[in-house]
Structures are given as C-alpha cells and as structure tokens.
Design a protein around this motif. Sequence first.
Motif, PDB file in Angstrom:
ATOM      1  N   TYR A  56      63.244 -36.596 -15.890  1.00  0.00           N
ATOM      2  CA  TYR A  56      61.963 -36.383 -16.573  1.00  0.00           C
ATOM      3  C   TYR A  56      60.857 -36.752 -15.597  1.00  0.00           C
ATOM      4  O   TYR A  56      61.122 -37.328 -14.537  1.00  0.00           O
ATOM      5  CB  TYR A  56      61.878 -37.186 -17.882  1.00  0.00           C
ATOM      6  N   ASP A  79      56.176 -39.091 -30.508  1.00  0.00           N
ATOM      7  CA  ASP A  79      56.326 -37.881 -29.697  1.00  0.00           C
ATOM      8  C   ASP A  79      54.998 -37.142 -29.575  1.00  0.00           C
ATOM      9  O   ASP A  79      54.612 -36.703 -28.487  1.00  0.00           O
ATOM     10  CB  ASP A  79      57.389 -36.965 -30.295  1.00  0.00           C
ATOM     11  N   LEU A  83      52.921 -36.473 -26.068  1.00  0.00           N
ATOM     12  CA  LEU A  83      52.524 -35.122 -25.638  1.00  0.00           C
ATOM     13  C   LEU A  83      51.016 -35.020 -25.460  1.00  0.00           C
ATOM     14  O   LEU A  83      50.529 -34.392 -24.527  1.00  0.00           O
ATOM     15  CB  LEU A  83      53.030 -34.080 -26.641  1.00  0.00           C
ATOM     16  N   SER A  87      48.908 -34.185 -21.915  1.00  0.00           N
ATOM     17  CA  SER A  87      48.443 -32.790 -21.968  1.00  0.00           C
ATOM     18  C   SER A  87      47.613 -32.390 -20.751  1.00  0.00           C
ATOM     19  O   SER A  87      47.575 -31.219 -20.391  1.00  0.00           O
ATOM     20  CB  SER A  87      47.656 -32.539 -23.249  1.00  0.00           C
ATOM     21  N   ASN A  92      53.076 -27.850 -19.826  1.00  0.00           N
ATOM     22  CA  ASN A  92      53.909 -27.639 -21.012  1.00  0.00           C
ATOM     23  C   ASN A  92      54.810 -28.860 -21.216  1.00  0.00           C
ATOM     24  O   ASN A  92      56.020 -28.786 -20.998  1.00  0.00           O
ATOM     25  CB  ASN A  92      54.739 -26.356 -20.835  1.00  0.00           C
ATOM     26  N   LYS A  94      57.241 -31.732 -22.662  1.00  0.00           N
ATOM     27  CA  LYS A  94      58.311 -31.733 -23.648  1.00  0.00           C
ATOM     28  C   LYS A  94      58.975 -33.102 -23.651  1.00  0.00           C
ATOM     29  O   LYS A  94      59.333 -33.627 -22.595  1.00  0.00           O
ATOM     30  CB  LYS A  94      59.335 -30.653 -23.309  1.00  0.00           C
ATOM     31  N   VAL A  96      61.936 -35.456 -23.838  1.00  0.00           N
ATOM     32  CA  VAL A  96      63.356 -35.258 -23.547  1.00  0.00           C
ATOM     33  C   VAL A  96      64.200 -36.499 -23.827  1.00  0.00           C
ATOM     34  O   VAL A  96      65.422 -36.442 -23.720  1.00  0.00           O
ATOM     35  CB  VAL A  96      63.563 -34.787 -22.085  1.00  0.00           C
ATOM     36  N   VAL A 120      59.053 -37.794 -20.869  1.00  0.00           N
ATOM     37  CA  VAL A 120      58.451 -36.467 -20.973  1.00  0.00           C
ATOM     38  C   VAL A 120      58.681 -35.681 -19.679  1.00  0.00           C
ATOM     39  O   VAL A 120      58.483 -36.192 -18.590  1.00  0.00           O
ATOM     40  CB  VAL A 120      56.943 -36.568 -21.261  1.00  0.00           C
ATOM     41  N   LYS A 121      59.088 -34.439 -19.839  1.00  0.00           N
ATOM     42  CA  LYS A 121      59.266 -33.524 -18.713  1.00  0.00           C
ATOM     43  C   LYS A 121      58.194 -32.445 -18.807  1.00  0.00           C
ATOM     44  O   LYS A 121      57.887 -31.942 -19.856  1.00  0.00           O
ATOM     45  CB  LYS A 121      60.656 -32.886 -18.769  1.00  0.00           C
ATOM     46  N   CYS A 122      57.636 -32.094 -17.647  1.00  0.00           N
ATOM     47  CA  CYS A 122      56.577 -31.067 -17.615  1.00  0.00           C
ATOM     48  C   CYS A 122      57.196 -29.673 -17.595  1.00  0.00           C
ATOM     49  O   CYS A 122      58.285 -29.456 -17.159  1.00  0.00           O
ATOM     50  CB  CYS A 122      55.700 -31.241 -16.385  1.00  0.00           C
TER      51      CYS A 122
END
Length: 122
Positions: A56, A79, A83, A87, A92, A94, A96, A120-122
């Motif tokens: 991630y 979550d 996000l 942002s 994008n 997500k 994970v 979080v993964k982009c």
Amino acid sequence: MAQARCGRETPLNQYTAALLLISSLLGGCSNSDVWMATEQRYGDLRVDPAPPGAPYDYVARIKNVVDLGYNPENKDVRDGMALRLLSKQCANPKVVGESQITTGTYLGGTKPMIEYLVQVKC
C-alpha cells in the motif's frame, strides 16, 4: 427592548439560544475541512507514507476520539475519513487493509484508546 419576566423568555433570548446551538453544531461537523485540519493539528488524524516494500502507499492514522457526527469506531467512517484525507495525494485511493494499536485507556479506564492504521493504495 422587552425585559424577561421570571420563567419567561423574550424572543431575543430564544433567537440567541437557537443561534448558539446552530453554530456549535456546525463547528463540530466532521465533514468540514476546518474540523479535519483541527484534528490533524492535535494528532488525532495523520497520514504517513507506507513503509518500504508495503503493498500500500499510505497509512491514515485515526484515533478513536468521538466528536459530533463522527464515530471513528465505525469502520465505514474510518475508511471514508482515510479516503478523504488522501484525496489530494491519490487520484483513486482505495482502502486495502487496517490494523489497530491500543495505547491505553481513557479517564476511568472504561474505554480503550485505540489508533486505527488504515492502509490506502493509490
């Protein structure tokens, strides 16, 4: 201006009370940029880059500090906050994964202090 009698409110007092209630409710809105900036300043919200080799890109660190309209103990709320925090860095983002660290207890020892690490993964 009318004077208030004992046990009666004037329209001005009712208006003032309503105005104070509305402004205090809006001041605690968890979806406002001002609220998020305040939480980040006090260390209750933080974004860190992921450790090298992690699957991630970022870790959103969210403490379980409850505020009006915001319950970080709810996974959907965490979550969404993660996000939103990412942002600007991610086109994008997500979620994970997630882990948590218990750092102690709040006053009285009845509620644990938890820091959620939302991956979080982009």
